[in-house]
Design an enzyme around this catalytic site. Structure first.
Site, PDB file in Angstrom:
ATOM      1  N   GLY A  11       0.781  -1.238   0.000  1.00 34.28           N
ATOM      2  CA  GLY A  11       0.000   0.000   0.000  1.00 34.28           C
ATOM      3  C   GLY A  11       0.811   1.285   0.000  1.00 34.28           C
ATOM      4  O   GLY A  11       0.335   2.320   0.471  1.00 34.28           O
ATOM      5  N   SER A  12       2.003   1.250  -0.597  1.00 37.03           N
ATOM      6  CA  SER A  12       2.812   2.479  -0.568  1.00 37.03           C
ATOM      7  C   SER A  12       2.191   3.578  -1.445  1.00 37.03           C
ATOM      8  O   SER A  12       2.283   4.763  -1.108  1.00 37.03           O
ATOM      9  CB  SER A  12       4.257   2.199  -0.985  1.00 37.03           C
ATOM     10  OG  SER A  12       4.341   1.915  -2.354  1.00 37.03           O
ATOM     11  N   ASN A  13       1.549   3.213  -2.534  1.00 40.36           N
ATOM     12  CA  ASN A  13       0.879   4.237  -3.356  1.00 40.36           C
ATOM     13  C   ASN A  13      -0.295   4.849  -2.607  1.00 40.36           C
ATOM     14  O   ASN A  13      -0.523   6.054  -2.678  1.00 40.36           O
ATOM     15  CB  ASN A  13       0.406   3.640  -4.689  1.00 40.36           C
ATOM     16  CG  ASN A  13       1.518   3.635  -5.714  1.00 40.36           C
ATOM     17  OD1 ASN A  13       1.894   4.684  -6.245  1.00 40.36           O
ATOM     18  ND2 ASN A  13       2.075   2.463  -5.974  1.00 40.36           N
ATOM     19  N   MET A  88      -4.358  -6.873  -6.742  1.00 45.25           N
ATOM     20  CA  MET A  88      -3.873  -7.960  -7.600  1.00 45.25           C
ATOM     21  C   MET A  88      -5.017  -8.840  -8.123  1.00 45.25           C
ATOM     22  O   MET A  88      -4.977 -10.062  -8.030  1.00 45.25           O
ATOM     23  CB  MET A  88      -2.861  -8.822  -6.818  1.00 45.25           C
ATOM     24  CG  MET A  88      -1.669  -8.033  -6.316  1.00 45.25           C
ATOM     25  SD  MET A  88      -0.759  -7.209  -7.647  1.00 45.25           S
ATOM     26  CE  MET A  88       0.034  -8.622  -8.405  1.00 45.25           C
ATOM     27  N   ARG A  89      -6.036  -8.189  -8.664  1.00 39.39           N
ATOM     28  CA  ARG A  89      -7.150  -8.922  -9.250  1.00 39.39           C
ATOM     29  C   ARG A  89      -7.426  -8.352 -10.627  1.00 39.39           C
ATOM     30  O   ARG A  89      -7.285  -7.132 -10.833  1.00 39.39           O
ATOM     31  CB  ARG A  89      -8.448  -8.725  -8.443  1.00 39.39           C
ATOM     32  CG  ARG A  89      -8.335  -8.856  -6.973  1.00 39.39           C
ATOM     33  CD  ARG A  89      -8.353 -10.255  -6.491  1.00 39.39           C
ATOM     34  NE  ARG A  89      -9.537 -11.021  -6.852  1.00 39.39           N
ATOM     35  CZ  ARG A  89      -9.684 -12.308  -6.543  1.00 39.39           C
ATOM     36  NH1 ARG A  89      -8.730 -12.944  -5.913  1.00 39.39           N
ATOM     37  NH2 ARG A  89     -10.773 -12.962  -6.874  1.00 39.39           N
ATOM     38  N   ASN A 105      -5.877   3.002 -12.317  1.00 32.73           N
ATOM     39  CA  ASN A 105      -4.838   2.069 -11.874  1.00 32.73           C
ATOM     40  C   ASN A 105      -3.484   2.689 -12.163  1.00 32.73           C
ATOM     41  O   ASN A 105      -3.354   3.530 -13.053  1.00 32.73           O
ATOM     42  CB  ASN A 105      -4.967   0.735 -12.620  1.00 32.73           C
ATOM     43  CG  ASN A 105      -3.964  -0.290 -12.125  1.00 32.73           C
ATOM     44  OD1 ASN A 105      -3.750  -0.420 -10.914  1.00 32.73           O
ATOM     45  ND2 ASN A 105      -3.334  -1.015 -13.031  1.00 32.73           N
ATOM     46  N   HIS A 107       0.506   1.557 -13.070  1.00 32.80           N
ATOM     47  CA  HIS A 107       1.253   0.403 -13.570  1.00 32.80           C
ATOM     48  C   HIS A 107       2.725   0.801 -13.738  1.00 32.80           C
ATOM     49  O   HIS A 107       3.016   1.881 -14.272  1.00 32.80           O
ATOM     50  CB  HIS A 107       0.657  -0.041 -14.922  1.00 32.80           C
ATOM     51  CG  HIS A 107       1.312  -1.273 -15.448  1.00 32.80           C
ATOM     52  ND1 HIS A 107       1.026  -2.531 -14.952  1.00 32.80           N
ATOM     53  CD2 HIS A 107       2.256  -1.441 -16.404  1.00 32.80           C
ATOM     54  CE1 HIS A 107       1.770  -3.421 -15.588  1.00 32.80           C
ATOM     55  NE2 HIS A 107       2.515  -2.787 -16.473  1.00 32.80           N
TER      56      HIS A 107
HETATM   57  C1  GRF Z   1       3.101  -0.776  -7.717  1.00 35.01           C
HETATM   58  O1  GRF Z   1       4.337  -1.014  -8.323  1.00 35.01           O
HETATM   59  C2  GRF Z   1       2.051  -0.498  -8.764  1.00 35.01           C
HETATM   60  O2  GRF Z   1       2.558   0.133  -9.883  1.00 35.01           O
HETATM   61  C3  GRF Z   1       1.575  -1.878  -9.111  1.00 35.01           C
HETATM   62  O3  GRF Z   1       1.612  -2.608  -7.919  1.00 35.01           O
HETATM   63  C4  GRF Z   1       2.558  -2.020  -7.038  1.00 35.01           C
HETATM   64  C5  GRF Z   1       1.813  -1.697  -5.776  1.00 35.01           C
HETATM   65  O4  GRF Z   1       2.651  -1.227  -4.762  1.00 35.01           O
HETATM   66  N1  GRF Z   1       0.254  -1.820  -9.701  1.00 35.01           N
HETATM   67  P1  GRF Z   1       2.037  -0.599  -3.461  1.00 35.01           P
HETATM   68  O5  GRF Z   1       1.126  -1.649  -2.829  1.00 35.01           O
HETATM   69  O6  GRF Z   1       1.293   0.630  -3.833  1.00 35.01           O
HETATM   70  O7  GRF Z   1       3.223  -0.316  -2.579  1.00 35.01           O
END
Ligand code: GRF
Length: 190
Positions: A11-13, A88-89, A105, A107
């Site tokens: 969940g870093s984003n 991841m779905r 999303n 990527h």
């Molecule tokens: C990120 O690299 C994003 O681009 C991809 O999955 C990863 C998620 O990382 N879709 P986080 O859970 O947000 O740290």
């Protein structure tokens, strides 16, 4: 703008988005966080910050049954925009349509190159000198919706999957909040 966040992992984003909200650079609120992995760090962070969070375990469920359970929860939540942050779905068309709001999303590649899993490894194997990250709309095609914005990251000779992923991630954290604010400001049209 009320954000409904989906994530399966660290969940870093999501944390970066939340920090942008806290420091006032992103004029949004988090409606809730939903995860298909009960022990995911993204839920722990939400709990620690008093953000409504819901674990809807995917274990033992077919995709359709899991999505139906998620929809039951979603129906209790008021939101304007869906943010996938490491969810991841692969979403079914039925689920995408029933969310009824735009879905974003992020990527870790310059789409349309290197779709799917292990995008950074794919970039290294292809020998590209520039990669990066993309925020895009989600539709029924995997990593195939409209591209909303991108940032480039140079690929260095010494890069490994880890070093490249780390540098791309730094840019992801900046890009995702910026795109959401640009949507709010009408600079990006959905
Ligand atoms: C990120 O690299 C994003 O681009 C991809 O999955 C990863 C998620 O990382 N879709 P986080 O859970 O947000 O740290």
């Amino acid at each position: 703008m009320k954000l409904l966040v989906f994530g399966s992992g660290r969940g870093s984003n999501f944390q970066a988005i939340h920090k942008s909200i806290l420091d006032g650079t992103l004029k949004a609120t988090i409606a809730a966080v939903i995860s298909d992995v009960p022990e995911a760090a993204i839920l722990e962070y939400a709990r620690e910050h008093n953000i409504p969070e819901f674990a809807i375990d995917k274990a033992g469920l077919e995709r359709d049954d899991h999505e139906m359970k998620v929809m039951e929860t979603v129906q209790q939540i008021e939101y304007d925009l869906v943010i996938l942050a490491g969810y991841m779905r692969i979403l079914s068309v039925v689920f995408i349509n029933s969310l009824e709001k735009p879905i974003l999303n992020i990527h870790p590649s310059l789409l349309p190159s290197f779709k799917g899993l292990h995008a950074q490894k794919q970039a290294l194997e292809a020998g590209v000198k520039v990669s990066g990250c993309t925020v895009h709309l989600v539709n029924e095609v995997l990593d195939g919706g409209k591209i909303l914005d991108q940032v480039c990251v140079r690929v260095e000779e010494y890069d490994t999957v880890t070093t490249l992923s780390d540098r791309i991630l730094v840019q992801e954290h900046i890009l995702y909040s910026r795109v959401v604010q640009d949507i709010i400001d009408g600079k990006i049209l959905l």
